[in-house]
Enzyme design. Structure first.
Site, short mmCIF file in Angstrom:
data_model
loop_
_atom_site.label_atom_id
_atom_site.label_comp_id
_atom_site.label_asym_id
_atom_site.label_seq_id
_atom_site.Cartn_x
_atom_site.Cartn_y
_atom_site.Cartn_z
N GLU A 165 35.16 43.20 37.69
CA GLU A 165 35.85 43.43 36.49
C GLU A 165 34.94 43.61 35.11
O GLU A 165 35.01 42.76 34.15
CB GLU A 165 36.77 42.24 36.18
CG GLU A 165 37.83 42.28 37.48
CD GLU A 165 39.05 41.21 37.03
OE1 GLU A 165 38.96 40.49 36.16
OE2 GLU A 165 39.52 41.12 38.18
N GLU A 272 42.44 44.62 46.62
CA GLU A 272 43.35 43.40 46.58
C GLU A 272 44.92 43.84 46.20
O GLU A 272 45.56 43.28 45.40
CB GLU A 272 43.10 42.70 44.96
CG GLU A 272 41.25 42.35 45.06
CD GLU A 272 40.90 41.52 43.73
OE1 GLU A 272 41.84 41.06 43.01
OE2 GLU A 272 39.93 41.53 43.50
C1 XIL Z 1 42.78 35.14 41.74
C2 XIL Z 1 43.22 34.29 42.76
O1 XIL Z 1 44.30 35.11 43.68
C3 XIL Z 1 43.76 33.02 42.48
O2 XIL Z 1 44.08 32.20 43.55
C4 XIL Z 1 42.77 32.41 41.37
O3 XIL Z 1 43.35 31.07 40.84
C5 XIL Z 1 42.35 33.35 40.18
O4 XIL Z 1 41.74 34.67 41.05
N1 XIL Z 1 41.18 40.04 40.28
C6 XIL Z 1 40.23 39.24 41.09
C7 XIL Z 1 40.50 37.95 41.91
O5 XIL Z 1 39.26 39.97 41.52
O6 XIL Z 1 39.38 37.15 41.97
C8 XIL Z 1 41.56 37.21 41.31
O7 XIL Z 1 42.35 36.30 42.08
C9 XIL Z 1 42.92 38.23 41.01
C10 XIL Z 1 42.61 39.13 40.01
#
Ligand code: XIL
Length: 357
Positions: A165, A272
């Site tokens: 990000e 994701e």
């Molecule tokens: C999120 C997880 O799913 C949560 O459990 C945690 O509390 C916060 O992070 N983009 C990302 C992930 O790259 O690492 C994030 O994951 C969601 C958004």
């Protein structure tokens, strides 16, 4: 919160939208129930490419969940226990107990482990913030952290999100962060890739980001950053598009985004994937939302499968069962994942698998 601020056609999720969506879901015939389960083949058996899932160490203690993982995926991503927020204690020491359990699970079941994530603007632990004795000490700690983490899982890692990000939401440049401030806006990214390569001579190293489907300008800046990293000699080996989307995503959006991201010729990781019901716009009945979700699942599968085989790195779901989704914290009625709370496949899983036949 990253990945959570889905643009309302290009803006953060407004409070009105959240309330409207929650009310819309709550007003459905079965407000908290997902649709009746359907039959679908195991996800990995339906795909001609690696399928992954985000998991947490504690979930692996549940034999039913461990079996669901083993049956459906060939790769796992620690949802949070390989991030700095877990690994780097406040005193600057490292703890690996949970990531070691996840890596052991991958090894014993012959699964690939995808490391997530080394450098993220969203996390800068006190152990690093206290290192204000100038650049050398900070740079050494930064390198030491990456060498320790990547080196520890070299035998089982199939890839790493090295920088997560980095691109500003409006596509105007890159996000600020402790790493950028201390080591340079671009230099800290090149260093992260170089340190990861120093720790593991072969593992594919990824640049990962979100909203690349919703925001063409952000996607363009993401691709320019990738090209600049390559030009600088950074060992960039793949591009991750998180693909946290909603059930009302306009048809064709994923096909366009995934196709453009693949235009650099690098391996692509849908890293994701989840399809939110509650983030969909406007008052909609639950069956309509679930039909839209299934359509988005199918388009994602088709778009990814259309890539050249060498570019189909993996398709990772950000969890397997609805109850495990991070999106439940935003709206308890949401149901973004391929399996219901009991681990039964949903219409999205069936549509995803059918699109690959
Ligand atoms: C999120 C997880 O799913 C949560 O459990 C945690 O509390 C916060 O992070 N983009 C990302 C992930 O790259 O690492 C994030 O994951 C969601 C958004």
């Amino acid at each position: 919160m990253s990945g959570a601020d889905r643009p309302a056609a290009a803006g953060p999720l407004s409070r009105r939208t959240v309330l409207g969506s929650a009310l819309a879901l709550a007003g459905c015939e079965r407000p908290a129930q997902s649709a009746a389960p359907v039959s679908a083949p195991p996800l990995q058996s339906a795909a001609g490419f690696p399928v992954g899932a985000a998991i947490q160490a504690a979930q692996l203690q549940d034999p039913a969940f461990a079996a669901l993982v083993a049956a459906n995926v060939s790769q796992i991503t620690p949802e949070w226990e390989m991030k700095m927020e877990y690994v780097v204690a406040d005193d600057g020491t490292f703890r690996f107990d949970a990531p070691d359990r996840i890596a052991a699970f991958a090894r014993t079941r012959g699964l690939r482990l995808f490391g997530h994530t080394l450098v993220w603007y969203a996390q800068s632990p006190p152990g690093f913030e206290r290192l204000d004795e100038g650049r050398v000490r900070f740079a050494d700690a930064y390198r030491n952290y990456i060498l320790a983490l990547v080196g520890r899982y070299r035998d089982v890692a199939a890839g790493w999100d090295v920088v997560n990000e980095a691109v500003a939401e409006d596509g105007e440049g890159w996000r600020d962060s402790l790493w950028a401030q201390r080591l340079g806006a671009f230099e800290h990214m090149v260093l992260a890739f170089r340190h990861a390569r120093e720790a593991d001579a072969a593992v594919p190293l990824f640049l990962n980001d979100y909203n690349l489907e919703y925001l063409p300008k952000k996607r363009a800046t993401f691709l320019k950053l990738a090209e600049r990293l390559l030009a600088a000699g950074a060992p960039l080996g793949g591009l991750g598009t998180q693909t946290h989307v909603a059930a009302d995503l306009a048809p064709g959006t994923l096909r366009t985004a995934i196709g453009e991201i693949a235009s650099l010729g690098l391996p692509v990781h849908v890293s994701e994937f989840d399809v939110s019901l509650s983030r969909a716009r406007g008052p909609r009945r639950r069956p309509e939302l679930e039909a839209g979700q299934a359509r988005v699942y199918a388009e994602a599968a088709e778009a990814f499968a259309a890539l050249p085989a060498a570019q189909r790195f993996a398709f990772t779901f950000w969890g397997l069962r609805d109850k495990d989704s991070w999106l439940k914290r935003e709206n308890g009625a949401d149901a973004p994942l391929p399996f219901d709370d009991q681990g039964r496949p949903k219409a999205g899983a069936a549509a995803w698998a059918a699109a690959l036949r």
